[in-house]
Design a protein around this motif. Structure first.
Motif: not given
Length: 344
Positions: A9-10, A13, A99, A16-17
């Protein structure tokens, strides 16, 4: 550079960010500096600092990502996006894929958690009854000179045995579990999958899940601008020793012999028959990447529904078993009491 595994998950993220910041026009180094402000965690910030330093030393971004523990095939995928000047799109696609994988994994965990909680509740109830309640009840029956029925005696003796040998039983259970886990890990994943494919009901579930993984990975790569041959080579570079890696190796050999992908998939028992049709139609309309991605979502929903149906089928039987256990416990308690009342 020392590797430090991030959670899926980390990682998703973060990628994606970072892709979103690149799309807004930020440089890669500045995007990473802004990511440090978003995370506010020493461990992750230390890793990002290592990445920034690696970039300043002239390393590529996909090489700098080694510090996160990202699988090698994804790092290579990012490297191809870097070379083709499509880094932001590549990061966004990979982040969304990871994700989605994590969200679907969480959904499955929630679905499977419910029957497990029910089973553990039953074990706790039976344990409390046999270890704590029945011995006191036995003293009561002895003081009243009542000869209990067989079921009551059996439960009392079981409770005494469980109480006297609890540590031995727990050590045996833990040792057996560790042994089974060790055996399970020593078996290559493709052998475990082949065993599942031979079990009637599990074969369908296994096909659905493997079709979902294959379609999602390949579809996202094709959408990200990676050619089909490059996508196959990337998946073959997966260093986790996965079933997918073994399949890709076989597929690559068959493709080099001139076989089309649809024919190769058709001859593989691990995938749903629909996948062949999706590949044919996707190639026909030159939208294979998007078609595979959309198909992966459909297949996962089917997989989800199959699991839900299985749980709904098992649930009534479990409730009947649960109720029968409670009824037997109640009967074992009340039967001697009825004998006492009848003797008055």
């Amino acid at each position: 550079m020392q590797s430090s595994n991030w959670s899926t998950k980390k990682l998703a993220e973060f990628l994606k960010h970072t892709g979103e910041l690149l799309r807004k026009g930020y440089s890669l180094t500045l995007a990473l500096e802004l990511e440090k402000q978003r995370t506010h965690r020493g461990h992750y910030n230390a890793c990002i600092n290592e990445m920034i330093q690696a970039l300043r030393d002239g390393e590529s971004f996909h090489s700098a990502l080694q510090v996160t523990g990202l699988p090698s095939y994804i790092r290579t995928w990012i490297g191809l996006a870097e070379e083709s000047s499509q880094l932001e799109a590549g990061l966004l696609n990979i982040g969304e894929m990871l994700l989605l994988l994590e969200q679907n994994k969480t959904k499955m965990g929630r679905l499977l958690c419910y029957p497990l909680v029910l089973f553990l509740t039953l074990i706790i109830i039976v344990y409390i009854f046999t270890v704590f309640l029945l011995p006191n009840f036995q003293h009561l029956l002895t003081s009243m000179a009542v000869d209990p029925p067989f079921l009551t005696v059996f439960l009392i003796e079981s409770g005494v045995f469980l109480n006297d040998h609890f540590i031995l039983i727990m050590l045996s259970a833990v040792s057996t579990l560790i042994l089974l886990l060790g055996i399970q890990r020593s078996i290559p994943s493709y052998k475990k999958i082949n065993i599942l494919l031979k079990i009637p009901f599990m074969s369908r579930l296994t096909q659905q899940y493997l079709t979902y993984l294959f379609s999602l990975h390949l579809g996202e790569m094709l959408r990200g601008g990676v050619s089909f041959i490059e996508a196959v080579e990337l998946l073959d570079d997966d260093d986790r020793g996965s079933f997918l890696m073994n399949e890709i190796k076989v597929m690559r050999e068959q493709m080099m012999a001139g076989q089309p992908l649809s024919e190769i998939i058709k001859g593989r028992p691990a995938y749903l028959d629909d996948l062949t049709i999706i590949i044919l139609k996707g190639e026909q309309y030159q939208q294979l990447g998007q078609a595979l991605q959309d198909y992966s979502r459909i297949v996962f929903r089917r997989f989800e529904v199959t699991i839900e149906t299985l749980i709904k089928s098992i649930q009534p039987a479990f409730f009947v078993f649960f109720g029968a256990c409670i009824l037997l416990i109640f009967y074992s308690l009340m039967s001697p009491m009825f004998q006492v009342i009848g003797s008055l």
